[in-house]
Structures are given as structure tokens and as C-alpha cells.
Design a protein around this motif. Structure first.
Motif, PDB file in Angstrom:
ATOM      1  N   ILE A 209       0.914  -1.142  -0.107  1.00 43.81           N
ATOM      2  CA  ILE A 209      -0.241  -0.078  -0.214  1.00 43.81           C
ATOM      3  C   ILE A 209       0.845   1.267  -0.155  1.00 43.81           C
ATOM      4  O   ILE A 209       1.523   1.549   0.838  1.00 43.81           O
ATOM      5  CB  ILE A 209      -1.072   0.032   1.207  1.00 43.81           C
ATOM      6  N   GLY A 210       0.889   1.835  -0.985  1.00 40.45           N
ATOM      7  CA  GLY A 210       1.620   3.396  -1.366  1.00 40.45           C
ATOM      8  C   GLY A 210       2.942   2.816  -2.126  1.00 40.45           C
ATOM      9  O   GLY A 210       3.471   1.889  -1.930  1.00 40.45           O
ATOM     10  N   SER A 211       3.548   3.862  -2.752  1.00 40.01           N
ATOM     11  CA  SER A 211       4.462   3.605  -3.557  1.00 40.01           C
ATOM     12  C   SER A 211       5.926   3.286  -2.723  1.00 40.01           C
ATOM     13  O   SER A 211       6.853   2.458  -3.131  1.00 40.01           O
ATOM     14  CB  SER A 211       4.921   4.668  -4.241  1.00 40.01           C
ATOM     15  N   ASP A 212       6.107   3.779  -1.724  1.00 38.46           N
ATOM     16  CA  ASP A 212       7.365   3.737  -0.891  1.00 38.46           C
ATOM     17  C   ASP A 212       7.319   2.390  -0.300  1.00 38.46           C
ATOM     18  O   ASP A 212       8.467   1.649  -0.135  1.00 38.46           O
ATOM     19  CB  ASP A 212       7.348   4.713   0.374  1.00 38.46           C
ATOM     20  N   ALA A 213       6.289   1.699   0.050  1.00 37.48           N
ATOM     21  CA  ALA A 213       6.099   0.407   0.470  1.00 37.48           C
ATOM     22  C   ALA A 213       6.774  -0.785  -0.670  1.00 37.48           C
ATOM     23  O   ALA A 213       7.449  -1.511  -0.508  1.00 37.48           O
ATOM     24  CB  ALA A 213       4.866  -0.164   1.033  1.00 37.48           C
ATOM     25  N   PHE A 214       5.902  -0.245  -1.848  1.00 33.90           N
ATOM     26  CA  PHE A 214       6.310  -1.056  -3.154  1.00 33.90           C
ATOM     27  C   PHE A 214       7.820  -0.958  -3.518  1.00 33.90           C
ATOM     28  O   PHE A 214       8.624  -2.136  -3.509  1.00 33.90           O
ATOM     29  CB  PHE A 214       5.448  -0.708  -4.303  1.00 33.90           C
ATOM     30  N   LYS A 215       8.384   0.212  -3.598  1.00 39.47           N
ATOM     31  CA  LYS A 215       9.736   0.234  -3.955  1.00 39.47           C
ATOM     32  C   LYS A 215      10.714  -0.390  -2.960  1.00 39.47           C
ATOM     33  O   LYS A 215      11.886  -0.838  -3.300  1.00 39.47           O
ATOM     34  CB  LYS A 215      10.089   1.702  -3.999  1.00 39.47           C
ATOM     35  N   ALA A 216      10.502  -0.468  -1.723  1.00 35.19           N
ATOM     36  CA  ALA A 216      11.269  -1.100  -0.672  1.00 35.19           C
ATOM     37  C   ALA A 216      11.367  -2.645  -1.191  1.00 35.19           C
ATOM     38  O   ALA A 216      12.313  -3.421  -0.822  1.00 35.19           O
ATOM     39  CB  ALA A 216      10.376  -1.008   0.698  1.00 35.19           C
ATOM     40  N   LEU A 217      10.362  -3.204  -1.960  1.00 35.72           N
ATOM     41  CA  LEU A 217      10.327  -4.660  -2.128  1.00 35.72           C
ATOM     42  C   LEU A 217      10.886  -4.895  -3.515  1.00 35.72           C
ATOM     43  O   LEU A 217      11.544  -5.791  -3.700  1.00 35.72           O
ATOM     44  CB  LEU A 217       9.057  -5.257  -2.020  1.00 35.72           C
ATOM     45  N   VAL A 218      10.395  -3.956  -4.384  1.00 33.42           N
ATOM     46  CA  VAL A 218      10.384  -4.327  -5.838  1.00 33.42           C
ATOM     47  C   VAL A 218      11.303  -3.379  -6.688  1.00 33.42           C
ATOM     48  O   VAL A 218      11.021  -2.240  -6.526  1.00 33.42           O
ATOM     49  CB  VAL A 218       9.149  -4.614  -6.628  1.00 33.42           C
ATOM     50  N   LYS A 219      12.485  -3.659  -7.117  1.00 32.01           N
ATOM     51  CA  LYS A 219      13.312  -2.726  -7.814  1.00 32.01           C
ATOM     52  C   LYS A 219      13.066  -2.608  -9.294  1.00 32.01           C
ATOM     53  O   LYS A 219      12.979  -1.539  -9.870  1.00 32.01           O
ATOM     54  CB  LYS A 219      14.928  -3.106  -7.650  1.00 32.01           C
ATOM     55  N   ASN A 220      12.561  -3.600  -9.859  1.00 30.64           N
ATOM     56  CA  ASN A 220      12.491  -3.569 -11.259  1.00 30.64           C
ATOM     57  C   ASN A 220      10.896  -3.999 -11.737  1.00 30.64           C
ATOM     58  O   ASN A 220      10.671  -5.366 -11.780  1.00 30.64           O
ATOM     59  CB  ASN A 220      13.499  -4.452 -12.241  1.00 30.64           C
ATOM     60  N   PRO A 221       9.911  -3.168 -11.831  1.00 30.21           N
ATOM     61  CA  PRO A 221       8.402  -3.899 -11.568  1.00 30.21           C
ATOM     62  C   PRO A 221       8.324  -4.598 -13.174  1.00 30.21           C
ATOM     63  O   PRO A 221       8.940  -3.894 -14.306  1.00 30.21           O
ATOM     64  CB  PRO A 221       7.446  -2.493 -11.525  1.00 30.21           C
ATOM     65  N   SER A 222       7.412  -5.683 -13.054  1.00 29.90           N
ATOM     66  CA  SER A 222       7.087  -6.085 -14.474  1.00 29.90           C
ATOM     67  C   SER A 222       5.985  -5.703 -15.046  1.00 29.90           C
ATOM     68  O   SER A 222       5.684  -5.705 -16.213  1.00 29.90           O
ATOM     69  CB  SER A 222       6.852  -7.614 -13.984  1.00 29.90           C
ATOM     70  N   LEU A 223       5.363  -4.805 -14.297  1.00 31.42           N
ATOM     71  CA  LEU A 223       3.822  -4.051 -14.756  1.00 31.42           C
ATOM     72  C   LEU A 223       3.897  -2.529 -14.102  1.00 31.42           C
ATOM     73  O   LEU A 223       3.871  -2.621 -12.780  1.00 31.42           O
ATOM     74  CB  LEU A 223       2.731  -4.866 -14.502  1.00 31.42           C
ATOM     75  N   ILE A 224       3.415  -1.679 -14.844  1.00 36.16           N
ATOM     76  CA  ILE A 224       3.057  -0.436 -14.447  1.00 36.16           C
ATOM     77  C   ILE A 224       2.029   0.085 -15.083  1.00 36.16           C
ATOM     78  O   ILE A 224       1.802   0.238 -16.335  1.00 36.16           O
ATOM     79  CB  ILE A 224       4.311   0.648 -14.630  1.00 36.16           C
ATOM     80  N   ILE A 225       0.910   0.774 -14.084  1.00 35.21           N
ATOM     81  CA  ILE A 225      -0.315   1.262 -14.772  1.00 35.21           C
ATOM     82  C   ILE A 225      -0.114   2.683 -14.324  1.00 35.21           C
ATOM     83  O   ILE A 225      -0.303   3.082 -13.107  1.00 35.21           O
ATOM     84  CB  ILE A 225      -1.358   0.625 -14.454  1.00 35.21           C
ATOM     85  N   GLN A 226      -0.093   3.627 -15.436  1.00 39.03           N
ATOM     86  CA  GLN A 226      -0.030   5.226 -15.182  1.00 39.03           C
ATOM     87  C   GLN A 226      -0.812   5.969 -16.069  1.00 39.03           C
ATOM     88  O   GLN A 226      -0.384   6.491 -17.000  1.00 39.03           O
ATOM     89  CB  GLN A 226       1.504   5.499 -15.353  1.00 39.03           C
ATOM     90  N   PRO A 227      -2.399   6.003 -15.652  1.00 34.15           N
ATOM     91  CA  PRO A 227      -3.147   6.678 -16.808  1.00 34.15           C
ATOM     92  C   PRO A 227      -2.935   8.223 -16.681  1.00 34.15           C
ATOM     93  O   PRO A 227      -3.221   8.680 -17.627  1.00 34.15           O
ATOM     94  CB  PRO A 227      -4.555   6.226 -16.271  1.00 34.15           C
ATOM     95  N   TYR A 228      -2.213   8.767 -15.592  1.00 35.75           N
ATOM     96  CA  TYR A 228      -2.176  10.162 -15.461  1.00 35.75           C
ATOM     97  C   TYR A 228      -0.691  10.397 -14.784  1.00 35.75           C
ATOM     98  O   TYR A 228       0.129   9.650 -15.319  1.00 35.75           O
ATOM     99  CB  TYR A 228      -3.274  10.738 -14.522  1.00 35.75           C
ATOM    100  N   ARG A 229      -0.618  11.295 -13.958  1.00 32.50           N
ATOM    101  CA  ARG A 229       0.598  11.427 -13.133  1.00 32.50           C
ATOM    102  C   ARG A 229       1.204  10.409 -12.282  1.00 32.50           C
ATOM    103  O   ARG A 229       2.437  10.123 -12.333  1.00 32.50           O
ATOM    104  CB  ARG A 229       0.545  12.636 -12.356  1.00 32.50           C
TER     105      ARG A 229
END
Length: 217
Positions: A152-172
Motif C-alpha cells: 500500500i503506497g509507492s514507498d512500500a512497493f519500492k522497498a520490495l521491488v526494484k524492477n516492476p514487471s507491470l506499471i499502470i499510469q493513466p495520469y501522473r
């Protein structure tokens, strides 16, 4: 005693030791004024739970220094906004019991009223507390081996995953990301209460969570 029972007992002993050390650090640094409470797990220790939540840091609303874990995930039927939103998503997916029987942690065990207030702490103390929390939070995942980690939240995700296999970014904002940690699937979402999300972004997040939940076997 079965191997699973023995493993769960060992896990509980480890979690108890983490709670004990967390409270000792709270007591040691109580004069700093930033620590308003603490928790290490948002649900009971489990081996291979369906879902394991990880957030960045708890807010200061609880103001309780927890001595042990709750009997069930405190996001389930929570009076707080985040818990209510997560409960709604799980219920809409027909997975109410999956939420109740899940667990999780935070990257920082020590609660504070705001990120700014937390960062006002002397950096050497803050680094000690953060490194302590980070190492055990990641160990929780490695020891419990969940089928899905919901960050939950980008900081939590970035602490676990360095190279995402999927990114969904419809806006900013990158509202949904996916990757792996310790051979576990990690689904990262924008914080549902701490981020300004458009209604269609919320719908995309909900859809991706529900898809992930429905894929758990």
C-alpha cells in the motif's frame, strides 16, 4: 507435532521477540517525542497466508504501544478510512473472509503523526529505528511466504521491488505496479487515502486487486 505446527510456533516466537525489541526501542527513545505508538503486525503470524499487506508507516491515531499482534487483521471492519476502503474492495470481490484471515506489517513499526514529524527526529536515531523495522518487515514476508503481497503506497512497493514487471499510469501517478520479492507476487497500489486519486484511477486499482485476489489458489 507436525512440521507446519513447529514452523508456526517458531514464527510466533520470532514475532514475539520483534515486539519486545520494538517496545524497548520505544522506551529508549521516548524523550524524542515523535513516537506516538507502535505495532509490528496487523494480523496474527501465519504460514502461507493468501494475502500479506505491507504499508510504509502507521499514523498516530491509535496511540497504543502494542505488546502483541491482533487476533484478526485490523483492516477488517476497521473504523479507519483505509480499512473501510479495503474491506469494501474485498467484499465486492466476494473475499471478506480472505481479508479477515490475512496479515501484514509496515516498513516502519513506530507510529507518528506525519512524515514531516518523523523526519524531525535526529537522523542517527531515525536510521536505527528504520533499519530495525525494515529488516524485520522483510523477514516477516520471507518467513510467512504469502501467496500475494499487497503493498500500500509507492514507498512500500519500492522497498520490495526494484524492477516492476507491470506499471499502470493513466495520469501522473503510478497507481498499480507489480513485481516479485522473495519469489512472492507483489501488487503495489497507490495509497487509497493518502493520494489524490480520480474516480477512474480508484476503479482501476480496485479491479486489479480483485483480479489478483481471484487468481489466488
Amino acid at each position: 507435532m507436525t512440521k507446519t505446527t513447529e514452523e508456526l510456533n517458531e514464527l510466533k516466537l520470532y514475532c514475539k521477540s520483534v515486539y519486545k525489541e520494538t517496545l524497548q526501542l520505544c522506551e529508549k527513545n521516548k524523550d524524542q517525542g515523535q513516537i506516538m505508538g507502535s505495532w509490528c503486525l496487523c494480523g496474527p503470524p501465519m504460514i502461507e497466508p493468501d494475502v500479506f499487506f505491507i504499508s510504509y508507516q502507521g499514523g498516530g491515531g491509535d496511540k497504543t504501544f502494542h505488546k502483541t499482534w491482533p487476533a484478526q487483521n485490523f483492516y477488517y471492519n476497521s473504523p479507519y478510512r483505509l480499512g473501510q476502503l479495503l474491506t469494501s474492495i474485498f467484499v465486492n470481490a466476494g473475499k471478506r473472509e480472505m481479508l479477515r484471515l490475512s496479515t501484514g506489517t509496515a516498513l516502519i513499526f513506530f507510529q507518528c503523526s506525519s512524515v514531516e514529524h518523523w523526519k524531525s527526529m535526529p537522523i542517527h536515531i531515525r536510521n536505527e529505528l528504520e533499519q530495525f523495522s525494515y529488516s524485520h518487515a522483510l523477514s516477516f514476508i520471507e518467513k510467512m511466504r504469502p501467496k500475494l503481497v499487497l503493498a500500500i503506497g509507492s514507498d512500500a512497493f519500492k522497498a520490495l521491488v526494484k524492477n516492476p514487471s507491470l506499471i499502470i499510469q493513466p495520469y501522473r501517478n503510478k497507481i498499480v505496479q507489480e513485481g516479485t520479492f522473495a519469489n512472492r507476487r507483489v501488487l503495489g497500489i497507490s495509497h487509497l487515502t493518502g493520494c489524490r486519486l480520480k474516480s477512474d484511477e480508484r476503479n482501476i486499482i480496485q479491479l486489479n486487486i480483485q483480479r489478483a485476489l481471484n487468481s489466488i489458489k
